[in-house]
Design an enzyme around this catalytic site. Structure first.
Site, short mmCIF file in Angstrom:
data_model
loop_
_atom_site.label_atom_id
_atom_site.label_comp_id
_atom_site.label_asym_id
_atom_site.label_seq_id
_atom_site.Cartn_x
_atom_site.Cartn_y
_atom_site.Cartn_z
N HIS A 165 0.85 -1.19 0.00
CA HIS A 165 0.00 0.00 0.00
C HIS A 165 0.88 1.24 0.00
CE1 HIS A 165 -2.94 2.92 2.04
NE2 HIS A 165 -3.28 2.82 0.76
N GLU A 177 3.19 0.46 3.27
CA GLU A 177 2.59 -0.54 4.17
C GLU A 177 2.67 -1.89 3.46
OE1 GLU A 177 -1.34 1.15 4.83
OE2 GLU A 177 -0.72 1.89 6.80
N ASN A 215 -4.91 4.28 6.80
CA ASN A 215 -6.29 4.54 6.38
C ASN A 215 -7.32 4.23 7.47
OD1 ASN A 215 -5.43 5.49 3.98
ND2 ASN A 215 -6.10 3.76 2.75
#
Ligand SMILES: CCCCCCC[C@H](O)CC(=O)SCCNC(=O)CCNC(=O)[C@H](O)C(C)(C)COP(=O)([O-])OP(=O)([O-])OC[C@H]1O[C@@H](n2cnc3c(N)ncnc32)[C@H](O)[C@@H]1OP(=O)([O-])[O-]
Ligand SMILES: NC(=O)c1ccc[n+]([C@@H]2O[C@H](COP(=O)([O-])OP(=O)(O)OC[C@H]3O[C@@H](n4cnc5c(N)ncnc54)[C@H](O)[C@@H]3O)[C@@H](O)[C@H]2O)c1
Length: 310
Positions: A165, A177, A215
């Site tokens: 990510h 990530e 997130n």
């Protein structure tokens, strides 16, 4: 823990590169994120194939990469324009464009998917790639919010599947990530971590939980900002000013939503609302839905919450 010498020697080829390091990378999706990932992978010596649905989109993606590279060169090679030119042509020499995904993965060590934030479309893509890619190829998704395991289930290679990510804009954001699912093999996970570092990223290890680390915190924050405006408590401008000057953020939440793309934000929150319908922080936003319905998707189309120079 230091490796026994014979293992250490076995892991390094004569070229000095780690023998089984990831070198050939295919990136599916040349949008905001895929183009950025392709740019940084090509800039760090990897051989990259970027895939999208047609040559028009790919040419636009490549133009965006060149624009971004020019900004990097202007800063990094200010004293030596010739070296800058050489860097630019070297990076672009590492980048190939392709519209046929099956062809693009034939020699891939790693495939990174950065297509639309839709589970079914991602599953369909990976199911097809699974039949075309070599058995050794590792698959990774750049999804913001979809469980990696729900994407991996479309393939027969859950042990060679993970999440990578990245953060927008990829050339500027240091974080990566790296997500593993229970089936991800240690070898796969180690290779994904090593690849992230080879791209110059700082990696964090994530479990396959909603939103991973950033997130899970960012989505509620950005949606609460939209709800604050829906309640008439503040304007987008004032919320952005407040968060930049009061919390030291480089961008306020509405600038960031325009930067990320209102469509992507909507895909994310709709997906979480469907999964967790009673979670107030994951409730959809009528205001966000209105902007997306009107095609105001943010900077990528020139207008979101703000009008932007495209
Ligand atoms: C509801 C759901 C919400 C959740 C959404 C989640 C989405 C996703 O999953 C997670 C994320 O990514 S979340 C998103 C996470 N991301 C964030 O939160 C981002 C927060 N924002 C920031 O960190 C900064 O505003 C930026 C770094 C974007 C811009 O830096 P700045 O200082 O504010 O302003 P500046 O003047 O523009 O740029 C200065 C210099 O930087 C360089 N440069 C910049 N862009 C470049 C590029 N694309 N290429 C190359 N170079 C680039 C360039 O040298 C430029 O100088 P120039 O002379 O102009 O060429
Ligand atoms: N935008 C962000 O800030 C951000 C940050 C991190 C992760 N992500 C994630 O990255 C992914 C892509 O987001 P984006 O913002 O780059 O979206 P985008 O809309 O900018 O780009 C998506 C690209 O994928 C292409 N595409 C769609 N279906 C395809 C297919 N079947 N085959 C090939 N190409 C296809 C589209 O043509 C488009 O160019 C999403 O999963 C998103 O959640 C986005």
């Amino acid at each position: 823990m230091s490796l026994p010498f014979r293992t250490f020697v076995r892991n390094f080829s004569t070229s000095g590169l780690k023998k089984n390091a990831i070198k050939n990378v295919t990136i599916i999706g040349g949008g905001l994120m895929g183009a950025g990932i392709a740019q940084v992978a090509a800039s760090t010596g990897h051989s990259v194939v970027m895939v999208d649905q047609n040559t028009d989109i790919l040419n636009k993606s490549k133009a965006n990469i060149e624009k971004s590279l020019q900004r990097v060169v202007k800063k990094k090679y200010a004293e030596d324009p010739k070296a800058g030119e050489a860097f630019l042509s070297q990076v672009l020499g590492n980048l190939a464009l392709e519209t046929d995904a099956a062809t693009s993965v034939k020699k891939a060590d790693l495939v990174i998917e950065a297509i639309v934030e839709n589970l079914k479309i991602k599953q369909e893509l990976f199911k097809n790639l699974d039949m075309a890619a070599p058995a050794s190829t590792i698959f990774a998704s750049n999804t913001s919010s979809i469980p990696i395991k729900e994407i991996a289930v479309a393939t027969e290679r859950a042990d060679r599947f993970g999440g990578l990510h990245y953060f927008n804009p990829v050339p500027m954001m240091k974080l990566l990530e790296v997500i593993r699912i229970p089936q991800t093999s240690d070898e796969t996970f180690d290779k994904l971590l090593a690849f992230g570092k080879a791209m110059g990223k700082v990696t964090v290890n994530c479990k396959d939980t909603p939103g991973f680390i950033v997130n899970r915190l960012l989505v509620p924050y950005m949606m609460e900002a939209v709800r604050m405006v829906e309640r008439g408590e503040a304007t987008p401008k004032d919320v952005d000013t407040a968060m930049k000057l009061g919390a030291g953020y480089p961008m306020g939440p509405f600038e960031l939503t325009d930067y990320v793309g209102l469509d992507t934000c909507k895909f994310i929150i709709d997906g979480w609302h469907e999964k967790y319908p009673d979670h107030p922080l994951f409730a959809p936003s009528p205001l966000l839905n209105k902007y997306v319905a009107e095609g105001k998707l943010g900077n990528k189309v020139g207008e979101g919450f703000y009008k932007s120079k495209k």
